[in-house]
Design a protein around this motif. Sequence first.
Motif, PDB file in Angstrom:
ATOM      1  N   THR A  64       0.859  -1.184   0.000  1.00  0.00           N
ATOM      2  CA  THR A  64       0.000   0.000   0.000  1.00  0.00           C
ATOM      3  C   THR A  64       0.890   1.227   0.000  1.00  0.00           C
ATOM      4  OG1 THR A  64      -1.687  -1.172   1.288  1.00  0.00           O
ATOM      5  CG2 THR A  64      -1.830   1.233   1.255  1.00  0.00           C
ATOM      6  N   VAL A  82      -1.775   7.085 -10.332  1.00  0.00           N
ATOM      7  CA  VAL A  82      -2.593   6.080  -9.638  1.00  0.00           C
ATOM      8  C   VAL A  82      -2.588   4.783 -10.455  1.00  0.00           C
ATOM      9  CG1 VAL A  82      -4.936   5.511  -8.868  1.00  0.00           C
ATOM     10  CG2 VAL A  82      -4.013   7.818  -8.483  1.00  0.00           C
ATOM     11  N   ASP A  83      -2.739   4.904 -11.763  1.00  0.00           N
ATOM     12  CA  ASP A  83      -2.738   3.728 -12.643  1.00  0.00           C
ATOM     13  C   ASP A  83      -1.402   2.990 -12.575  1.00  0.00           C
ATOM     14  OD1 ASP A  83      -5.310   4.396 -13.406  1.00  0.00           O
ATOM     15  OD2 ASP A  83      -4.706   5.290 -15.320  1.00  0.00           O
ATOM     16  N   LYS A  86      -1.467   0.904  -9.398  1.00  0.00           N
ATOM     17  CA  LYS A  86      -2.404  -0.229  -9.509  1.00  0.00           C
ATOM     18  C   LYS A  86      -1.843  -1.302 -10.441  1.00  0.00           C
ATOM     19  CE  LYS A  86      -6.556   2.201  -8.150  1.00  0.00           C
ATOM     20  NZ  LYS A  86      -7.867   2.715  -8.513  1.00  0.00           N
ATOM     21  N   LYS A  87      -1.183  -0.861 -11.510  1.00  0.00           N
ATOM     22  CA  LYS A  87      -0.569  -1.798 -12.456  1.00  0.00           C
ATOM     23  C   LYS A  87       0.502  -2.637 -11.770  1.00  0.00           C
ATOM     24  CE  LYS A  87       2.559  -0.751 -15.460  1.00  0.00           C
ATOM     25  NZ  LYS A  87       3.421  -0.095 -16.359  1.00  0.00           N
ATOM     26  N   ASP A  91      -2.036  -0.992  -3.622  1.00  0.00           N
ATOM     27  CA  ASP A  91      -3.180  -0.177  -3.232  1.00  0.00           C
ATOM     28  C   ASP A  91      -2.686   1.233  -2.992  1.00  0.00           C
ATOM     29  OD1 ASP A  91      -4.939  -2.368  -3.242  1.00  0.00           O
ATOM     30  OD2 ASP A  91      -4.450  -2.851  -1.164  1.00  0.00           O
TER      31      ASP A  91
END
Length: 122
Positions: A64, A82-83, A86-87, A91
């Motif tokens: 995270t 953010v992507d 996540k990729k 988190d």
Amino acid sequence: MSSPEIASLSWGQMKVKGCSTTYKDCKVWPGGSRTWDWRETGTNHSPGVQPADLEEVVKKGVKTLVIGRGMSEALQVPQSTVDYLKKNGIDVLVLQTEKAVAEYNALAARGVQVGGVFHSTC
């Protein structure tokens, strides 16, 4: 290895438990912390936090990552950043810095492999 607690936060100053340095902006990860120097990646309030700002923390194996956008949330966090997280299976929480520090500390206290980048002014 556990993530260090953020011991204190006030305008322009952050302290990490176990570290004698006072930071303006900082990066933290399981086992360490350091100054977040925006000049290293050319970061500005807009467009904001770039993947390059986070690579070092991501490489520490965090599950995270908490991003503190500043006391007045002036620091932007583009969707592409953010992507990127996540990729990489991470988190991400994007919050006003006081809320971000509280959330980070709560996660660290629970033993989560959490990292963070925090902006302590605007």
